[in-house]
Scaffold this motif. Structure first.
Motif, PDB file in Angstrom:
ATOM      1  N   ARG A 109       0.850  -1.181   0.000  1.00 40.83           N
ATOM      2  CA  ARG A 109       0.000   0.000   0.000  1.00 40.83           C
ATOM      3  C   ARG A 109       0.886   1.231   0.000  1.00 40.83           C
ATOM      4  O   ARG A 109       2.049   1.185   0.365  1.00 40.83           O
ATOM      5  CB  ARG A 109      -1.009  -0.068   1.134  1.00 40.83           C
ATOM      6  N   PRO A 125      -1.471   4.390   9.148  1.00 38.24           N
ATOM      7  CA  PRO A 125      -2.656   3.702   8.623  1.00 38.24           C
ATOM      8  C   PRO A 125      -3.189   2.703   9.642  1.00 38.24           C
ATOM      9  O   PRO A 125      -2.486   2.316  10.576  1.00 38.24           O
ATOM     10  CB  PRO A 125      -2.122   2.984   7.384  1.00 38.24           C
ATOM     11  N   SER A 130      -5.920   3.435   4.570  1.00 41.43           N
ATOM     12  CA  SER A 130      -4.597   4.000   4.332  1.00 41.43           C
ATOM     13  C   SER A 130      -4.531   5.394   4.949  1.00 41.43           C
ATOM     14  O   SER A 130      -5.553   5.965   5.340  1.00 41.43           O
ATOM     15  CB  SER A 130      -4.327   4.087   2.829  1.00 41.43           C
TER      16      SER A 130
END
Length: 177
Positions: A109, A125, A130
């Motif tokens: 991510r 996060p 996120s």
């Protein structure tokens, strides 16, 4: 058929168990993207696999999902896969299905470093959101960039102020999930 456990968890590569349980994460810096010999469970032999190398830990074999994430984060029309070298990403453990069976896997991510307007700490996060998503939710609900802890404090304050009208606030965006 897989004959030894070493072939299941190749010691030359990072795996979900080395990071932790579902939701656990690790910030890493991409050092290189290249091919490395790895065990292929389908063919029961070693073959060259596209791999992502990190400064902080063992490399990982790139699967289709993580490759698509890298393209979304760092790829532009005509860009080289090497565009991701030197960039930070978050590796996190996700619940996945492989051949219809539930297991864990590593996903990539975006790494975004943002400071909380409330406490000044770096916003981290959470398992389902996120940093970018948390910032968006924070701005929408409070008009400020806040970490989860400060969003929760803001929610408590808003709930106290708005308790007369019965309005409830959800700073982490649980309703969005």
């Amino acid at each position: 058929m897989i004959e030894t456990w070493e072939k299941v968890l190749d010691p030359n590569f990072i795996n979900a168990e080395l990071i932790g349980d579902v939701g656990a994460e690790r910030v890493v810096t991409i050092k290189d993207i290249d091919f490395k010999e790895a065990f292929d469970q389908k063919s029961n032999s070693k073959s060259m696999k596209q791999s992502l190398f990190f400064e902080e830990c063992k490399p990982m074999v790139l699967n289709k999902t993580n490759t698509k994430t890298l393209i979304r984060l760092f790829g532009t029309d005509g860009s080289s896969p090497r565009a991701c070298v030197g960039k930070k990403v978050i590796l996190y453990v996700a619940a996945v299905k492989v051949a219809g069976k539930a297991t864990t896997g590593i996903r990539i991510r975006e790494y975004v470093e943002m400071k909380c307007d409330g406490c000044g700490e770096t916003i981290k996060p959470i398992a389902s959101k996120s940093v970018s998503e948390l910032v968006e939710i924070s701005k929408r609900n409070t008009g400020r960039v806040l970490c989860l802890r400060c969003m929760q404090k803001a929610k408590e304050e808003m709930d106290k102020e708005g308790s007369a009208d019965g309005e409830q606030h959800d700073p982490a965006g649980a309703a969005d999930r």
